[in-house]
Design a protein around this motif. Sequence first.
Motif, PDB file in Angstrom:
ATOM      1  N   LEU A 131       0.847  -1.184   0.000  1.00 51.19           N
ATOM      2  CA  LEU A 131       0.000   0.000   0.000  1.00 51.19           C
ATOM      3  C   LEU A 131       0.887   1.240   0.000  1.00 51.19           C
ATOM      4  O   LEU A 131       2.051   1.180  -0.332  1.00 51.19           O
ATOM      5  CB  LEU A 131      -0.908   0.006   1.228  1.00 51.19           C
TER       6      LEU A 131
ATOM      7  N   ALA B 292       1.835   4.873   2.465  1.00 49.02           N
ATOM      8  CA  ALA B 292       1.764   5.342   3.850  1.00 49.02           C
ATOM      9  C   ALA B 292       0.742   6.467   3.931  1.00 49.02           C
ATOM     10  O   ALA B 292       0.810   7.428   3.160  1.00 49.02           O
ATOM     11  CB  ALA B 292       3.142   5.835   4.301  1.00 49.02           C
TER      12      ALA B 292
ATOM     13  N   THR C  32      -0.732   9.607   5.833  1.00 48.47           N
ATOM     14  CA  THR C  32      -0.176  10.591   6.761  1.00 48.47           C
ATOM     15  C   THR C  32      -1.212  11.615   7.217  1.00 48.47           C
ATOM     16  O   THR C  32      -0.858  12.620   7.816  1.00 48.47           O
ATOM     17  CB  THR C  32       0.967  11.364   6.074  1.00 48.47           C
ATOM     18  N   GLY C  33      -2.481  11.373   6.881  1.00 50.64           N
ATOM     19  CA  GLY C  33      -3.491  12.415   7.098  1.00 50.64           C
ATOM     20  C   GLY C  33      -4.229  12.302   8.423  1.00 50.64           C
ATOM     21  O   GLY C  33      -3.798  11.619   9.364  1.00 50.64           O
TER      22      GLY C  33
ATOM     23  N   GLU D  60      -1.754  18.022  -3.906  1.00 50.32           N
ATOM     24  CA  GLU D  60      -0.972  17.677  -2.706  1.00 50.32           C
ATOM     25  C   GLU D  60       0.500  17.502  -3.067  1.00 50.32           C
ATOM     26  O   GLU D  60       1.392  18.027  -2.392  1.00 50.32           O
ATOM     27  CB  GLU D  60      -1.518  16.392  -2.077  1.00 50.32           C
TER      28      GLU D  60
ATOM     29  N   GLY E 166      13.304  -1.676   2.737  1.00 51.23           N
ATOM     30  CA  GLY E 166      12.363  -2.537   2.073  1.00 51.23           C
ATOM     31  C   GLY E 166      10.983  -1.950   1.933  1.00 51.23           C
ATOM     32  O   GLY E 166      10.811  -0.793   1.589  1.00 51.23           O
ATOM     33  N   ARG E 167      10.028  -2.771   2.233  1.00 50.57           N
ATOM     34  CA  ARG E 167       8.637  -2.413   1.988  1.00 50.57           C
ATOM     35  C   ARG E 167       8.226  -1.095   2.639  1.00 50.57           C
ATOM     36  O   ARG E 167       7.548  -0.272   2.027  1.00 50.57           O
ATOM     37  CB  ARG E 167       7.744  -3.550   2.470  1.00 50.57           C
TER      38      ARG E 167
ATOM     39  N   ARG F 288      10.019   1.467   3.319  1.00 52.81           N
ATOM     40  CA  ARG F 288      10.592   2.571   2.558  1.00 52.81           C
ATOM     41  C   ARG F 288       9.819   2.778   1.253  1.00 52.81           C
ATOM     42  O   ARG F 288       9.525   3.902   0.853  1.00 52.81           O
ATOM     43  CB  ARG F 288      12.064   2.274   2.266  1.00 52.81           C
ATOM     44  N   GLY F 289       9.481   1.689   0.608  1.00 49.51           N
ATOM     45  CA  GLY F 289       8.729   1.783  -0.643  1.00 49.51           C
ATOM     46  C   GLY F 289       7.349   2.392  -0.413  1.00 49.51           C
ATOM     47  O   GLY F 289       6.920   3.277  -1.151  1.00 49.51           O
ATOM     48  N   GLU F 290       6.672   1.946   0.613  1.00 48.77           N
ATOM     49  CA  GLU F 290       5.330   2.458   0.880  1.00 48.77           C
ATOM     50  C   GLU F 290       5.371   3.928   1.285  1.00 48.77           C
ATOM     51  O   GLU F 290       4.488   4.706   0.942  1.00 48.77           O
ATOM     52  CB  GLU F 290       4.647   1.601   1.955  1.00 48.77           C
ATOM     53  N   ASP F 291       6.439   4.295   1.989  1.00 51.77           N
ATOM     54  CA  ASP F 291       6.548   5.682   2.426  1.00 51.77           C
ATOM     55  C   ASP F 291       6.796   6.623   1.242  1.00 51.77           C
ATOM     56  O   ASP F 291       6.486   7.815   1.309  1.00 51.77           O
ATOM     57  CB  ASP F 291       7.685   5.822   3.426  1.00 51.77           C
ATOM     58  N   TRP F 292       7.372   6.076   0.173  1.00 53.82           N
ATOM     59  CA  TRP F 292       7.635   6.877  -1.035  1.00 53.82           C
ATOM     60  C   TRP F 292       6.332   7.457  -1.599  1.00 53.82           C
ATOM     61  O   TRP F 292       6.326   8.489  -2.242  1.00 53.82           O
ATOM     62  CB  TRP F 292       8.341   6.006  -2.077  1.00 53.82           C
ATOM     63  N   TRP F 293       5.230   6.784  -1.352  1.00 57.41           N
ATOM     64  CA  TRP F 293       3.936   7.196  -1.918  1.00 57.41           C
ATOM     65  C   TRP F 293       2.974   7.703  -0.851  1.00 57.41           C
ATOM     66  O   TRP F 293       1.758   7.552  -0.956  1.00 57.41           O
ATOM     67  CB  TRP F 293       3.326   6.034  -2.721  1.00 57.41           C
ATOM     68  N   ARG F 294       3.508   8.293   0.183  1.00 56.74           N
ATOM     69  CA  ARG F 294       2.681   8.780   1.293  1.00 56.74           C
ATOM     70  C   ARG F 294       1.713   9.870   0.823  1.00 56.74           C
ATOM     71  O   ARG F 294       2.022  10.662  -0.062  1.00 56.74           O
ATOM     72  CB  ARG F 294       3.568   9.296   2.417  1.00 56.74           C
ATOM     73  N   THR F 295       0.541   9.865   1.452  1.00 56.03           N
ATOM     74  CA  THR F 295      -0.463  10.882   1.158  1.00 56.03           C
ATOM     75  C   THR F 295      -1.352  11.091   2.369  1.00 56.03           C
ATOM     76  O   THR F 295      -1.559  10.161   3.163  1.00 56.03           O
ATOM     77  CB  THR F 295      -1.347  10.495  -0.041  1.00 56.03           C
ATOM     78  N   GLY F 296      -1.875  12.282   2.506  1.00 57.29           N
ATOM     79  CA  GLY F 296      -2.831  12.583   3.574  1.00 57.29           C
ATOM     80  C   GLY F 296      -4.265  12.572   3.092  1.00 57.29           C
ATOM     81  O   GLY F 296      -5.171  12.964   3.826  1.00 57.29           O
TER      82      GLY F 296
ATOM     83  N   ILE G  67      -6.056   9.840   1.328  1.00 55.69           N
ATOM     84  CA  ILE G  67      -6.829   8.595   1.344  1.00 55.69           C
ATOM     85  C   ILE G  67      -6.096   7.516   2.128  1.00 55.69           C
ATOM     86  O   ILE G  67      -4.879   7.369   2.014  1.00 55.69           O
ATOM     87  CB  ILE G  67      -7.131   8.129  -0.101  1.00 55.69           C
ATOM     88  N   GLU G  68      -6.871   6.799   2.929  1.00 53.32           N
ATOM     89  CA  GLU G  68      -6.338   5.683   3.704  1.00 53.32           C
ATOM     90  C   GLU G  68      -7.098   4.428   3.277  1.00 53.32           C
ATOM     91  O   GLU G  68      -8.308   4.470   3.074  1.00 53.32           O
ATOM     92  CB  GLU G  68      -6.573   5.938   5.200  1.00 53.32           C
ATOM     93  N   MET G  69      -6.377   3.344   3.136  1.00 51.69           N
ATOM     94  CA  MET G  69      -7.062   2.163   2.645  1.00 51.69           C
ATOM     95  C   MET G  69      -6.591   0.910   3.359  1.00 51.69           C
ATOM     96  O   MET G  69      -5.439   0.812   3.799  1.00 51.69           O
ATOM     97  CB  MET G  69      -6.837   2.001   1.139  1.00 51.69           C
ATOM     98  N   GLY G  70      -7.485  -0.026   3.494  1.00 56.14           N
ATOM     99  CA  GLY G  70      -7.187  -1.368   3.969  1.00 56.14           C
ATOM    100  C   GLY G  70      -8.220  -2.274   3.339  1.00 56.14           C
ATOM    101  O   GLY G  70      -9.166  -1.784   2.701  1.00 56.14           O
TER     102      GLY G  70
ATOM    103  N   GLY H 231      11.002  -6.723   0.429  1.00 55.35           N
ATOM    104  CA  GLY H 231      11.572  -5.389   0.483  1.00 55.35           C
ATOM    105  C   GLY H 231      12.089  -4.892  -0.842  1.00 55.35           C
ATOM    106  O   GLY H 231      11.440  -5.028  -1.867  1.00 55.35           O
ATOM    107  N   ARG H 232      13.263  -4.324  -0.787  1.00 59.54           N
ATOM    108  CA  ARG H 232      13.804  -3.635  -1.945  1.00 59.54           C
ATOM    109  C   ARG H 232      13.856  -4.511  -3.187  1.00 59.54           C
ATOM    110  O   ARG H 232      13.524  -4.069  -4.285  1.00 59.54           O
ATOM    111  CB  ARG H 232      15.191  -3.112  -1.596  1.00 59.54           C
TER     112      ARG H 232
END
Lengths: 282, 282, 282, 282
Positions: free
Chosen positions: A263, A265, A267-268, B246, C8-9, C11-19, C21-24, D8-9
């Motif tokens: 997914l 991250a 941050t909102g 954003e 790893g994961r 870091r990858g997920e944090d690359w696309w952080r947004t405030g 939308i949140e999803m699960g 991960g990576r």
Amino acid sequence: MSEDKKTGRARGEDWWRTGIIEMGPGVIRLRGYEIQDLIGRVSFPAMIWLMLRGELPSEDQAALLGIALGAAVDHGPQAPSIAIARMAATCGVGINNAMASAINVLGDVHGGAGEQALSVYGDIAAAMDQGTTLADAVAARLDRFFAEDRGYVPGLGHRFHPVDPRAPRLIELTRDFAARGVVGGRFADIAQAIEAEVARRKGKRIPLNIDGATAVIYGELGFPPPLTRGLFVLSRSVGILAHAWEQSQETERNKGPLPREWLWAYTGTPVRPFPGREDKSS
Amino acid sequence: MSEDKKTGRARGEDWWRTGIIEMGPGVIRLRGYEIQDLIGRVSFPAMIWLMLRGELPSEDQAALLGIALGAAVDHGPQAPSIAIARMAATCGVGINNAMASAINVLGDVHGGAGEQALSVYGDIAAAMDQGTTLADAVAARLDRFFAEDRGYVPGLGHRFHPVDPRAPRLIELTRDFAARGVVGGRFADIAQAIEAEVARRKGKRIPLNIDGATAVIYGELGFPPPLTRGLFVLSRSVGILAHAWEQSQETERNKGPLPREWLWAYTGTPVRPFPGREDKSS
Amino acid sequence: MSEDKKTGRARGEDWWRTGIIEMGPGVIRLRGYEIQDLIGRVSFPAMIWLMLRGELPSEDQAALLGIALGAAVDHGPQAPSIAIARMAATCGVGINNAMASAINVLGDVHGGAGEQALSVYGDIAAAMDQGTTLADAVAARLDRFFAEDRGYVPGLGHRFHPVDPRAPRLIELTRDFAARGVVGGRFADIAQAIEAEVARRKGKRIPLNIDGATAVIYGELGFPPPLTRGLFVLSRSVGILAHAWEQSQETERNKGPLPREWLWAYTGTPVRPFPGREDKSS
Amino acid sequence: MSEDKKTGRARGEDWWRTGIIEMGPGVIRLRGYEIQDLIGRVSFPAMIWLMLRGELPSEDQAALLGIALGAAVDHGPQAPSIAIARMAATCGVGINNAMASAINVLGDVHGGAGEQALSVYGDIAAAMDQGTTLADAVAARLDRFFAEDRGYVPGLGHRFHPVDPRAPRLIELTRDFAARGVVGGRFADIAQAIEAEVARRKGKRIPLNIDGATAVIYGELGFPPPLTRGLFVLSRSVGILAHAWEQSQETERNKGPLPREWLWAYTGTPVRPFPGREDKSS
């Protein structure tokens, strides 16, 4: 007849006037040449030159243009343009659409460094035309540059490559073409003087990159800076097509930027209840 | 005057004929209504309806359209459209350009499931108009579907959500509007009958997804299937804009799909020497 | 955990952080609200607001936003965006592609006047916050404007409409909403003071246009200038879709700008022989 | 290591795997060749070939590819793509954006005839591989074609040119290259047999057009049909750039399809009063 007096079809046709192409039934002329005379007699880079400049280049000029176009075709899927082409190719659109979405992002940041570099080179060349020495012209332009608080000099440095392997090869070839009299070599001088002066000021060498090196060639060949953005588009379109095509051979659908099971991250604002309201909408 | 006889300006103006908008100096009319009469009197969804359908909807119809439009605005940055919008926003292009690159990929795979679902619903509704029962019409259509070896039924199932939280809420609201006589409810019946029949055949429930649920609403409201793709574009444009905006508040430049320090896996021909040739190029 | 230490994961997920939308699995939250709580409870303009601003608007604020969005949906096929949508629709691409090609041209010239107008209004509002009177702030800003030799004031005047019928209606509605306390009314004051001061200086009234009037509303509602470009895209997308759809119902193929039997005026080099060369190409 | 076990990576990097380009600090390799070895040694068409096909072409193959690419660069502003490029260039967007809006419309109708023609040629070639004679294979394929009620044969005929001057020249050159053993000549045979058979059936010659002729060359060179759409994009991009550039040298703003003082013909509902409603909106 003045434009004001024209009415009807003549006025309509004049609205779309162009100096590039002339047509009639069975006749297509580009820049005054019959298309059938051009086909098979000029190389593809020469055709590009003719369309953009209005006159045929020499074979050597066309060759040098082709070298610059060939050098920048691809920089891999971490470039946004290439990633976009690959993602688009999995979304059920045509290959032309995938290319368009990708080319569209070759803007000031992704595609504009060459244009900016050539603009700097041109300022320096203009100062030299007024009698300033190369060293003085470079120093003055860099003074102005750093006074504007711009953090990086366009055409120098690369976030990934210590030395961009394309740049020295392109400068070497430009020198060869200059030695044979095809071009003057002044833009290569300017770029290398900038590189040296920046190294002197910063205490470390920030080497010429692909944008700076292709800007040298486009400048040597007489292309105006804003047109070099267009030339970069022609060049990178090749890589964009190759990646869109490779991707379209796979079965992935709706390819996202990260592996499917990951997914992003969030941050909102943490989850919160909807404020008490009646159902109501429009 | 026949089109053949028209010449000049009249012929030119007729080339761009439209039934949507009429204009004169100081006059703008949409579908026959003065624009100043529409402004402030119809909701934004009602304006969308008027532009696409030619007539004003009832307030309830406009409300239901607005519900469907609002439900599909975003599905996060793993959707290629959203990722593209965010990457584009870092490349030095305008926000309209970032939106265009993103909207452009809402094709058959990324944006077409609703259209396909509504097309299936429409086939079933047409069979019912001929006297077939709902159950028989659904069974016959699914027979045809699986005979074509299509692996998935459009509008059902989601790779990520066990149950898409938007779908049951949209169906619930459609039922409410049907109870109030705003819509007939037949498309909700059809979608749920498909869901039930697929569950019966597969031995497990594959629940309705957002595409299937919005297709129900668009069908209830009388939109033809190909137009629902356009409605989805209007809807998702909101999320695309929000993400582009954003992202544009951040300082990232040329955002690639993976963290900056990562590369991609190379799977091609290992490094090899260039075949022995003279320098030569054009 | 610092970004450097992430691997790893994560870091990858944090690359696309947004405030946004949140999803699960089975969960979609927009700005902290469960999507199923939003659906059916907020209007489409309110959803747009929430996505762009992070908080829900009042119903009145959403209504005023919807008014501005609805006012600018179309200006007919002489607008390049609309013409492009119609031509694209005849070329064998999807309706999303036709929309993208059109939206893409809503740039600084075609889509930017509202943004520029709001930026001017904001400068004046800021001066007023420092204690300057409205009249003085307007005069000072216009002095600066004309000193920069800009020929036209953004938000004023129209090449076609003596008075744009949308503008006075939008200002009237803004005044109504201000009277009810929904907005403050300052941007309406500013726009009308600019209009008056320009009339005084030029000796003739150049009335507020649609860009100036929607900028007033977007300013009253607190949208930053660059985001108004995006709002204009959302608005004009409706007309773009309507025209692409109307055109797609016709049988025209490869629609050009002029009637099929017309050509364009050629203004370039007269026909000339190809210079004597051997056949040669690459 | 299986994909499931990757974490991960490595998993992230593998998501973007490609066989086209390999990169490391200071290293760029295309299809296994060091970029600095390619630059200056291969022509631009050869670089295009390498990127798309994975192997270097012979110089003659690259020359023939360059001929096809050069032949289709432009067909004037009545082509929607060219008109779009010119209009976009007046709207305040970058030259890359103008190119993207234009390239985007090179779809099934505007850009797909070559792909369709090559697909037909390929079917005939496949039948010949099974032992059918050229004449029989052509007749059978055309029977099938006309049975599907398709009105026109892709690659034949032109709405404007009695004979497209590009086509015979391209076939002539293909014959020359076949005589020298560069290509086999079979696709030229097929295209000309189709032309002859259609003439026999219709009682008049419908000559090969540019799409049919470039399809011959792309087929001779072994390109698969869907990739020829991409090659056409590369080719037409040159004309698109030339026209966008020429237009950007003018002062026109928001160029519409018709002269500025013209309107369009309105064909819709005559002016009508807004139905009696309270002011109300959202």
